[in-house]
Design an enzyme around this catalytic site. Structure first.
Site, PDB file in Angstrom:
ATOM      1  N   GLU A 103       0.819  -1.220   0.000  1.00  0.00           N
ATOM      2  CA  GLU A 103       0.000   0.000   0.000  1.00  0.00           C
ATOM      3  C   GLU A 103       0.856   1.275   0.000  1.00  0.00           C
ATOM      4  O   GLU A 103       0.315   2.378  -0.128  1.00  0.00           O
ATOM      5  CB  GLU A 103      -0.961  -0.007   1.188  1.00  0.00           C
ATOM      6  CG  GLU A 103      -2.040  -1.073   1.110  1.00  0.00           C
ATOM      7  CD  GLU A 103      -1.516  -2.503   1.305  1.00  0.00           C
ATOM      8  OE1 GLU A 103      -0.453  -2.674   1.943  1.00  0.00           O
ATOM      9  OE2 GLU A 103      -2.161  -3.435   0.804  1.00  0.00           O
ATOM     10  N   PHE A 128      -3.115 -14.460   0.407  1.00  0.00           N
ATOM     11  CA  PHE A 128      -2.407 -13.797  -0.688  1.00  0.00           C
ATOM     12  C   PHE A 128      -0.905 -14.012  -0.571  1.00  0.00           C
ATOM     13  O   PHE A 128      -0.216 -14.168  -1.567  1.00  0.00           O
ATOM     14  CB  PHE A 128      -2.718 -12.287  -0.677  1.00  0.00           C
ATOM     15  CG  PHE A 128      -3.846 -11.936  -1.588  1.00  0.00           C
ATOM     16  CD1 PHE A 128      -5.099 -12.512  -1.440  1.00  0.00           C
ATOM     17  CD2 PHE A 128      -3.657 -11.043  -2.637  1.00  0.00           C
ATOM     18  CE1 PHE A 128      -6.140 -12.209  -2.300  1.00  0.00           C
ATOM     19  CE2 PHE A 128      -4.684 -10.730  -3.510  1.00  0.00           C
ATOM     20  CZ  PHE A 128      -5.927 -11.311  -3.337  1.00  0.00           C
ATOM     21  N   GLU A 161       2.598 -14.143  -3.249  1.00  0.00           N
ATOM     22  CA  GLU A 161       3.818 -13.434  -2.865  1.00  0.00           C
ATOM     23  C   GLU A 161       5.002 -14.386  -2.663  1.00  0.00           C
ATOM     24  O   GLU A 161       6.015 -14.271  -3.368  1.00  0.00           O
ATOM     25  CB  GLU A 161       3.524 -12.554  -1.630  1.00  0.00           C
ATOM     26  CG  GLU A 161       2.500 -11.482  -2.024  1.00  0.00           C
ATOM     27  CD  GLU A 161       2.009 -10.557  -0.926  1.00  0.00           C
ATOM     28  OE1 GLU A 161       1.754  -9.368  -1.226  1.00  0.00           O
ATOM     29  OE2 GLU A 161       1.840 -11.013   0.231  1.00  0.00           O
TER      30      GLU A 161
END
Lengths: 301, 301
Positions: free
Chosen positions: B121, B198, B203
């Site tokens: 982010e 995720f 990742e």
């Protein structure tokens, strides 16, 4: 010889600082896109829950732009921003207003984007203008000066200083209940409280008479502790608060702020914890509900 | 009787949760203004120093819009966002990438908007899309569905899930040196590490083979301590990391994170400090320079 070198360094630093002051940037490029984008973002997403506000962001940009555009930047009164301030002002949650003076970083870390406290920069007015640069131009067709805006020392009333003075006054007038002021008792070369600060000039005089002031004095880990609640410029502050007949209290190094500072330096001696965390095996019961119901899939799981 | 009441409550909660899931909002209003405003804000102001990027924000919006608009939201592949990802991707500073899984709040507090670590982010890609809702419509003239977007459970590949899968993979591929993963060892009803997360799906498989993984396991103050570095699902994680032949280490309750948690609850027993702050009288010398030179007037003084 050493004295000459020191003097030379001071002169070079002076010249460097002077260049930095005089080499101000002009109005931030893409100002209207940033302003309007921030406004919808604030209203519809980031502060939707905590600081709701009913504004039309395009109209608000017009109010803001009208206040300074096509005008010389050095003669702008606080009153110019009055219409904008009225459209954008918000009620503040009781006991949540936080003021800062020379403590921008730690105060905002503590406030946590309105999670713990609400700073001026968590209100729509402050959020829109934070870190942007803007000033008018009487000659440029855009109405703005994109090459250079004056610094706060260049002229008595300058586009963004007038703005922040009006914003600070608006914020202070809206504060209710206990208000918190964060000061730095370890500042180098400046007092923790100055009668020339925005807090002294625009905020304290505008606090409602029912407000109670909580002063938090923080110190750098490892010192120095130059000023505390009971000495130095903070005595001037308590005098000024008393002249306004406001109730107040003052705390040196509140533990919550010490912990925040410790996140950057857990080895500092003020940061040593009495004991390590709990060992495995906890008391909180497991939920009865299947985990899917508790936690619908999302990107945050 | 008590069993019936409990069953009823569970049914009511189930129905409530189902309503919440099925009552998804549509595309965020003013999406293009928010997107373009965030982009210039990121590039010119907020991340100008720490995460510089060379993009044209209007062109980037076109790439983003093209990826999902005028399409049914339930059949969008990650590849649709490929052009956008290529235009917006950034190099990550070495040793700074931070991953989170079920620890959004504390990981972001620790990362400090790229001050300490860089999360997805804090990259342009993640910053632009964070907390916004969007999906396409094959029938609406705007190309977007403004009344309802599917949830991540409604269809296998959905506009924003595909986006976040591609964004996570892009982020992981750019990580260099030590990478940090923050997990929660006190989660209620869910493991600290899930092979459906995720991190596990998009990742870990995309980390460069030279990367070293630092796992930080946090626990709620006052417990429970359900999982640690050496038990529970974190053993699955270390197995998965070993299968990728990556070097790793794991730390339970790193003091920096304990301190951040303590800011919300300084009275908790894990938060007690060995000693109070220094007393007045510090060792740091005063500056030789006049204070004006050190601190030109600004709104931050």
């Amino acid at each position: 010889m050493r004295t000459v070198t020191t003097l030379l360094s001071i002169l070079m630093m002076t010249s460097f600082v002077y260049d930095v002051i005089s080499d101000n940037p002009g109005t931030t490029p893409h100002l209207s896109e940033i302003f309007v984008g921030r406004c919808w973002d604030y209203k519809l997403i980031k502060y939707k829950q905590s600081m709701s506000v009913d504004v039309n962001c395009e109209a608000l940009w017009e109010d803001f732009f009208k206040a300074f555009s096509f005008q010389a930047p050095c003669s702008l009164a606080m009153e110019n921003y009055q219409e904008f301030m009225e459209q954008a002002r918000q009620d503040l949650p009781i006991d949540k207003a936080m003021f800062w003076s020379g403590t921008y970083v730690i105060a905002h870390e503590y406030a946590q984007d309105s999670g713990r406290y609400v700073t001026l920069e968590d209100t729509l007015i402050g959020y829109l203008a934070n870190s942007i640069v803007w000033c008018g131009s009487a000659s440029d067709p855009s109405g703005m000066n994109s090459s250079r805006c004056p610094s706060w020392t260049d002229c008595p009333l300058e586009a963004s200083e007038s703005f922040w003075a009006a914003a600070s006054a608006t914020f202070a007038k809206s504060a209710k209940g206990k208000v918190t002021l964060v000061l730095d008792g370890s500042r180098d070369g400046k007092p923790a409280y100055s009668r020339q600060s925005f807090f002294a000039k625009h905020e304290l005089p505008n606090l409602d008479e029912t407000v109670e002031v909580v002063i938090l004095v923080t110190h750098t880990l490892g010192g120095p502790v130059r000023e505390t609640c009971t000495n130095g410029s903070i005595v001037d502050l308590t005098d000024d608060i008393k002249s306004r007949n406001l109730v107040f209290e003052c705390l040196d190094d509140p533990p919550a702020i010490v912990h925040l500072l410790c996140a950057d330096d857990p080895e500092a001696r003020e940061c040593r914890l009495v004991k390590r965390h709990l060992l495995p095996g906890g008391e909180k019961p497991e939920s009865d509900l299947p985990s899917l119901l508790n936690n619908p899939p999302s990107r945050f799981t």
